[in-house]
Design an enzyme around this catalytic site. Sequence first.
Site, PDB file in Angstrom:
ATOM      1  CG  PHE A   1      38.409  39.193  25.931  1.00 44.88           C
ATOM      2  CD1 PHE A   1      37.143  38.786  25.551  1.00 44.88           C
ATOM      3  CD2 PHE A   1      38.660  40.556  26.016  1.00 44.88           C
ATOM      4  CE1 PHE A   1      36.146  39.705  25.255  1.00 44.88           C
ATOM      5  CE2 PHE A   1      37.681  41.489  25.732  1.00 44.88           C
ATOM      6  CZ  PHE A   1      36.415  41.059  25.354  1.00 44.88           C
TER       7      PHE A   1
ATOM      8  CB  THR B   1      37.022  43.690  28.663  1.00 42.49           C
ATOM      9  OG1 THR B   1      35.999  44.629  28.987  1.00 42.49           O
ATOM     10  CG2 THR B   1      36.483  42.286  28.881  1.00 42.49           C
TER      11      THR B   1
END
Length: 437
Positions: free
Chosen positions: A303, A301
């Site tokens: 960010f 992921t």
Amino acid sequence: MEAAAMLDAFSAAPRHQLRPAAWWRSTRLASQACRATAPFARADWQTACAILASNSTGGGGGHDASSSNNSNRQPAPRVNGQKPLPAPAPALEATPTPTPAELDLVPVSNLPRPLSISDLSPAPMHGSQLRVAYQGVPGAYSEAAAAKAYPDCDAIPCDQFEVAFQAVELWIADRAVLPVENSLGGSIHRNYDLLLRHRLHIVGEVQLPVHHCLLALPGVRRELLTRVISHPQALAQCELTINAMGLNVAREAFDDTAGAAEHVAAGGLRDTAAIASARAAELYGLQVLADGIQDDAGNVTRFVMLAREPIIPRTDRPFKTSIVFAHDTDGTSVLFKVLSAFAFRDISLAKIESRPHRHRPIRLVDDANVGTAKHFEYMFYIDFQASMADVRAQNALAEIQEFTSFLRVLGSYPMDMTPWDAALSSPSRADDSSRQY
């Protein structure tokens, strides 16, 4: 010292003997002599100013008074403990030497230090004592991303993405760390919309490997489960693995992964499991029924780190720049022109994302032969690998601005260049028939 002697001689002269023009010319010459003499310390200049001040206040108005003051002139005061300037040669008559006065001025070391460029552009990876907002509860992956981006920070949990944005805008937090895309689930559209709605700036990025676990209350067996709860992205990232485990469970969405684990623990739900991190299991007293249940081992992921002010772009390290743009009339045809502006300057693109235009979602095109065509209007988000300090990027955006009705730079920030874990590049573990659950 030649400059000091000139000042001393000037101050000893009777002032009424100098015409105003001559007095000003003498003052200017003395000042020029002081500047021409090197080195001329700050303390020496303060002493010279004190001499002029003492003579200007101690003299009378007439010639006799001036002569008397000249013969019995007070010595220069001692400034900050410095030695006074040399006095003129003593007269033939022995006269007592008065004690010089002491002047304690503000020490130079106590004066405020001027701001430097380092004060205006702090290192984006320095997170000591920063308050960092993230969405979720303790144990969430966003908390781990905040700790990776800003070590030793004070992490502030927020129940919604919108609250994390507002926490920075209202000075409750200094930074926000929010997810924007996942290698399996794709983009997190909510945060792209919030980036456009709010005026925060992207100041960095961090990529976090995601390691999902199936968590339940202690003593619960997998065959007793009837429901699995987690964030929609986590449920999608573990879909194939849950099916391969032979679990006949319903999937229910929750606000975040760690919040799902907290819900199972707080409610004592023995028929429900949560998909969350191993840290969430430790925090909420759950057992790990299955470890690493994501469908792809390379689950990552991305960010972004948000702040109220942008950082100063640099060219001494890899940078990435994020922009958003739209056009009123050309629709998606403007995208080709934008891509050409980057391709002509050999600027690599890292991401292209489109979102419906919130204020003008439909564009109508009337045609007398076929009727009215209805087209969606889009906002385009682009990440390109160049710093705004790079002339190529500046020229590309100048060209793009000519044929777009809206263009905004969301941030120019350092790329995440942390070493990649080789274990994450292994084939999908959901296809490994030897894996035990």
